[in-house]
Motif scaffolding. Structure first.
Motif, short mmCIF file in Angstrom:
data_model
loop_
_atom_site.label_atom_id
_atom_site.label_comp_id
_atom_site.label_asym_id
_atom_site.label_seq_id
_atom_site.Cartn_x
_atom_site.Cartn_y
_atom_site.Cartn_z
N VAL A 1 8.46 -44.55 24.40
CA VAL A 1 8.75 -44.49 22.34
C VAL A 1 10.36 -45.45 21.53
CG1 VAL A 1 7.33 -43.61 19.96
CG2 VAL A 1 6.59 -42.61 22.69
N VAL A 2 9.59 -46.66 21.00
CA VAL A 2 11.01 -47.01 21.04
C VAL A 2 10.72 -47.08 19.61
CG1 VAL A 2 12.23 -49.53 20.69
CG2 VAL A 2 11.22 -48.92 22.63
N PHE A 3 12.20 -46.62 18.43
CA PHE A 3 12.00 -46.23 17.55
C PHE A 3 13.17 -46.83 17.06
CE2 PHE A 3 10.92 -41.91 18.35
CZ PHE A 3 8.97 -41.90 18.11
N PRO A 4 13.17 -47.96 15.39
CA PRO A 4 14.01 -48.58 14.64
C PRO A 4 14.90 -47.86 14.59
CG PRO A 4 11.93 -48.22 13.47
CD PRO A 4 11.88 -47.06 14.52
N VAL A 5 16.94 -48.50 14.26
CA VAL A 5 17.66 -48.17 14.96
C VAL A 5 18.60 -49.18 13.74
CG1 VAL A 5 19.75 -46.96 15.20
CG2 VAL A 5 17.86 -46.17 16.32
N SER A 6 18.68 -48.35 11.95
CA SER A 6 19.37 -49.87 11.66
C SER A 6 19.50 -49.50 10.38
CB SER A 6 18.60 -51.39 11.03
OG SER A 6 17.79 -50.95 9.75
N PRO A 7 20.84 -50.47 9.18
CA PRO A 7 21.71 -49.32 8.15
C PRO A 7 20.04 -49.47 6.92
CG PRO A 7 22.75 -51.49 8.72
CD PRO A 7 21.90 -50.95 10.15
N THR B 1 16.76 -42.83 8.20
CA THR B 1 17.31 -41.68 8.45
C THR B 1 18.80 -42.66 8.59
OG1 THR B 1 15.84 -41.81 10.53
CG2 THR B 1 18.15 -40.81 10.84
N ALA B 2 18.62 -43.96 8.52
CA ALA B 2 20.42 -44.20 7.87
C ALA B 2 20.54 -43.55 6.64
CB ALA B 2 20.18 -45.93 8.25
N ALA B 3 19.65 -43.45 5.62
CA ALA B 3 19.37 -43.29 3.77
C ALA B 3 20.11 -42.39 4.21
CB ALA B 3 18.38 -44.01 3.65
N LEU B 4 19.52 -41.38 4.96
CA LEU B 4 19.01 -39.72 5.16
C LEU B 4 20.77 -39.69 5.44
CD1 LEU B 4 16.20 -38.00 6.63
CD2 LEU B 4 17.37 -37.31 3.95
N PHE B 5 20.94 -40.41 5.92
CA PHE B 5 22.46 -40.16 7.12
C PHE B 5 23.59 -40.24 6.21
CE2 PHE B 5 26.54 -41.41 8.82
CZ PHE B 5 27.19 -40.33 10.11
N ARG B 6 24.07 -41.06 5.31
CA ARG B 6 24.51 -41.84 4.36
C ARG B 6 24.40 -40.09 2.95
NH1 ARG B 6 22.41 -46.95 4.82
NH2 ARG B 6 20.75 -46.70 3.01
N ALA C 1 32.78 -38.69 16.61
CA ALA C 1 33.70 -39.36 15.50
C ALA C 1 33.87 -41.32 15.66
CB ALA C 1 35.24 -38.40 15.96
N SER C 2 34.24 -41.25 17.27
CA SER C 2 34.30 -42.98 17.46
C SER C 2 33.49 -43.60 17.08
CB SER C 2 35.34 -42.94 18.66
OG SER C 2 34.06 -42.36 19.32
N MET C 3 31.90 -43.45 16.58
CA MET C 3 30.78 -43.37 16.59
C MET C 3 30.22 -44.17 15.58
SD MET C 3 29.10 -41.45 19.39
CE MET C 3 27.25 -42.54 19.62
N ALA C 4 30.99 -44.81 14.84
CA ALA C 4 31.30 -45.09 13.21
C ALA C 4 29.34 -46.18 13.54
CB ALA C 4 31.94 -46.20 12.86
N ASP C 5 29.02 -46.64 13.94
CA ASP C 5 28.41 -47.66 13.73
C ASP C 5 26.78 -46.95 14.71
OD1 ASP C 5 28.96 -47.31 16.60
OD2 ASP C 5 28.17 -49.39 17.24
N ARG C 6 26.77 -46.02 14.95
CA ARG C 6 25.84 -44.65 15.27
C ARG C 6 24.99 -45.88 16.04
NH1 ARG C 6 25.93 -39.47 13.88
NH2 ARG C 6 28.10 -39.12 13.42
N PRO C 7 24.85 -46.13 17.02
CA PRO C 7 24.18 -47.13 17.82
C PRO C 7 22.66 -46.20 17.93
CG PRO C 7 25.58 -45.77 19.90
CD PRO C 7 25.54 -46.00 18.04
#
Length: 202
Positions: free
Chosen positions: A159-165, A169-174, A27-33
């Motif tokens: 393997v590094v993946f992108p994480v950003s709004p 993945t971010a669109a799916l979460f929204r 719940a406290s991970m609002a920015d989804r790092p």
């Protein structure tokens, strides 16, 4: 105490029923790092009749989770006895490539979780055997469970993946956040949406 973000867990057997509650750790991970995940040395037995069901047998997952945390890893990922990717200790595994969702099939030896079922109902998820060497061929990676929703993965092994709004993945979460209070399962897809695409416009 505000318990809006708390979790109620009900454990039931033929002789007992038990209720426990705790704060939602996500719940406290609002920015989804984004999570760092890696393969576990423990294997899932895809031939077990229990592997696809929610049971009290968390032994392998607890051991793998403790070892991962000691190494600074957020979530261990299991392969099955054939070396195929299956699931995490407390999560289901997804990838995105060229706008399509990919996931290991249930037959690989995994628990089909609630959010996994939501995604498979709303989108044409490609379920196929996946191997560790396939990881680097994907554009994005994320995990799911009913407490975290969708959690982006920023690194899987090396393997590094992108994480950003701006990621899919971010669109799916929204979209999931907008859907999660609706009755489940959803009866139809949204009118006019093209099936098979993992998210609306970024």
């Amino acid at each position: 105490m505000d318990k809006e973000d708390w979790v109620l867990k009900i454990l039931a057997s033929d002789k007992n029923i038990n209720f426990t509650s705790r704060a939602n750790p996500y719940a406290s991970m609002a920015d989804r790092p984004g999570y760092v995940i890696t393969l576990s040395s423990i294997r899932r037995n895809e031939t077990s009749p229990l592997v696809r069901h929610k049971t009290f047998n968390y032994g392998d997952s607890i051991l793998a989770k403790r070892q991962a945390r000691a190494e600074g890893i957020d979530e261990p990922i299991f392969c099955n006895m054939q070396g195929q990717l299956t699931e995490g200790a407390v999560s289901n595994l997804f990838f995105i490539k060229n706008g399509w969702l990919y996931a290991p099939p249930v037959e690989a030896g995994l628990l089909p979780g609630i959010i996994r079922s939501y995604l498979c109902q709303c989108y044409d998820v490609i379920e196929k055997p996946l191997y560790p060497e396939d990881i680097r061929t994907f554009d994005e990676c994320f995990l799911t469970n009913s407490l975290m929703g969708l959690m982006p993965v920023r690194r899987f092994g090396t393997v590094v993946f992108p994480v950003s709004p701006e990621t899919q993945t971010a669109a799916l979460f929204r979209r999931y956040e907008a859907d999660k209070h609706l009755p489940f399962p959803l009866s139809i897809r949204r009118a006019g949406e093209k099936p098979g695409r993992p998210c609306p416009s970024r």
